[in-house]
Design a protein around this motif. Structure first.
Motif, PDB file in Angstrom:
ATOM      1  N   ILE A 168       0.867  -1.196   0.105  1.00 17.07           N
ATOM      2  CA  ILE A 168      -0.078  -0.160   0.104  1.00 17.07           C
ATOM      3  C   ILE A 168       0.953   1.334  -0.103  1.00 17.07           C
ATOM      4  N   ASN A 210       2.170   2.978  -2.509  1.00 20.11           N
ATOM      5  CA  ASN A 210       1.736   4.119  -3.287  1.00 20.11           C
ATOM      6  C   ASN A 210       0.529   4.909  -2.856  1.00 20.11           C
ATOM      7  N   GLU A 211      -0.442   4.155  -2.151  1.00 16.23           N
ATOM      8  CA  GLU A 211      -1.627   4.876  -1.412  1.00 16.23           C
ATOM      9  C   GLU A 211      -1.320   5.648  -0.257  1.00 16.23           C
ATOM     10  N   GLN A 220       0.192   8.880  -1.347  1.00 16.68           N
ATOM     11  CA  GLN A 220      -0.797   9.801  -1.860  1.00 16.68           C
ATOM     12  C   GLN A 220      -1.643  10.382  -0.675  1.00 16.68           C
ATOM     13  N   SER A 278     -10.581   8.619  -0.037  1.00 19.06           N
ATOM     14  CA  SER A 278      -9.625   8.045  -1.114  1.00 19.06           C
ATOM     15  C   SER A 278      -8.646   6.836  -0.661  1.00 19.06           C
ATOM     16  N   PHE A 279      -7.906   7.071   0.196  1.00 25.94           N
ATOM     17  CA  PHE A 279      -6.833   6.129   0.825  1.00 25.94           C
ATOM     18  C   PHE A 279      -7.820   4.763   1.227  1.00 25.94           C
ATOM     19  N   ASN A 310     -10.734   3.781   0.556  1.00 23.36           N
ATOM     20  CA  ASN A 310     -11.352   3.104  -0.589  1.00 23.36           C
ATOM     21  C   ASN A 310     -10.410   2.313  -1.673  1.00 23.36           C
ATOM     22  N   SER A 311      -9.193   2.805  -1.818  1.00 27.08           N
ATOM     23  CA  SER A 311      -8.042   2.251  -2.414  1.00 27.08           C
ATOM     24  C   SER A 311      -7.254   1.119  -1.899  1.00 27.08           C
ATOM     25  N   VAL A 312      -7.269   0.864  -0.704  1.00 22.20           N
ATOM     26  CA  VAL A 312      -6.479  -0.084   0.107  1.00 22.20           C
ATOM     27  C   VAL A 312      -7.490  -1.112   0.651  1.00 22.20           C
ATOM     28  N   LYS A 351      -7.346  -4.100  -1.702  1.00 24.40           N
ATOM     29  CA  LYS A 351      -6.136  -4.931  -1.746  1.00 24.40           C
ATOM     30  C   LYS A 351      -5.738  -5.617  -0.541  1.00 24.40           C
TER      31      LYS A 351
END
Length: 123
Positions: A10, A12-13, A16, A78-79, A81-83, A86
């Motif tokens: 994670i 990159n996330e 960000q 945003s974080f 929802n992106s991780v 995964k």
């Protein structure tokens, strides 16, 4: 990062997220206040580290304006929802694996900030 060390799934996330918080902090210095850090940390713990199914991100993070609170919530959403998708495929099945991935001292923002600058450290 140490040669041969596993890459943070994670990373990159997380980078960000830290960059987003840097941007918010340029205008809203209170992002580093203890109250804000504790509320953001609680949100990360209840959504990613130790998920609580019924937990919803609050609208208030201790920022001085509604707009600043909205920006923090948006960055965290945003974080998250992106991780979350995964978790299984990234080998982050346990709380300790997720904590280690989040508390990665090798991940920094473009401004040189680390997770503990915004979330503190949890052992």
């Amino acid at each position: 990062m140490t040669k041969g060390a596993p890459v943070n799934p994670i990373g990159n996330e997380l980078s960000q997220l830290l960059n987003s918080l840097d941007k918010i902090g340029k205008i809203n210095e209170e992002i580093g206040d203890t109250d804000v850090r504790e509320k953001m940390s609680k949100a990360i713990h209840r959504t990613f580290i130790e998920p609580v199914g019924s937990y919803e991100l609050p609208d208030e993070f201790g920022m001085f304006s509604d707009e600043a609170n909205r920006l923090v919530k948006s960055a965290l959403e945003s974080f998250i929802n992106s991780v979350i998708p995964k978790i299984g495929s990234a080998g982050l099945a346990s709380e300790s694996e997720r904590m280690d991935a989040f508390q990665d001292d090798d991940i920094e923002s473009s401004e040189g900030m680390y997770y503990d600058d915004y979330f503190g450290y949890a052992g």
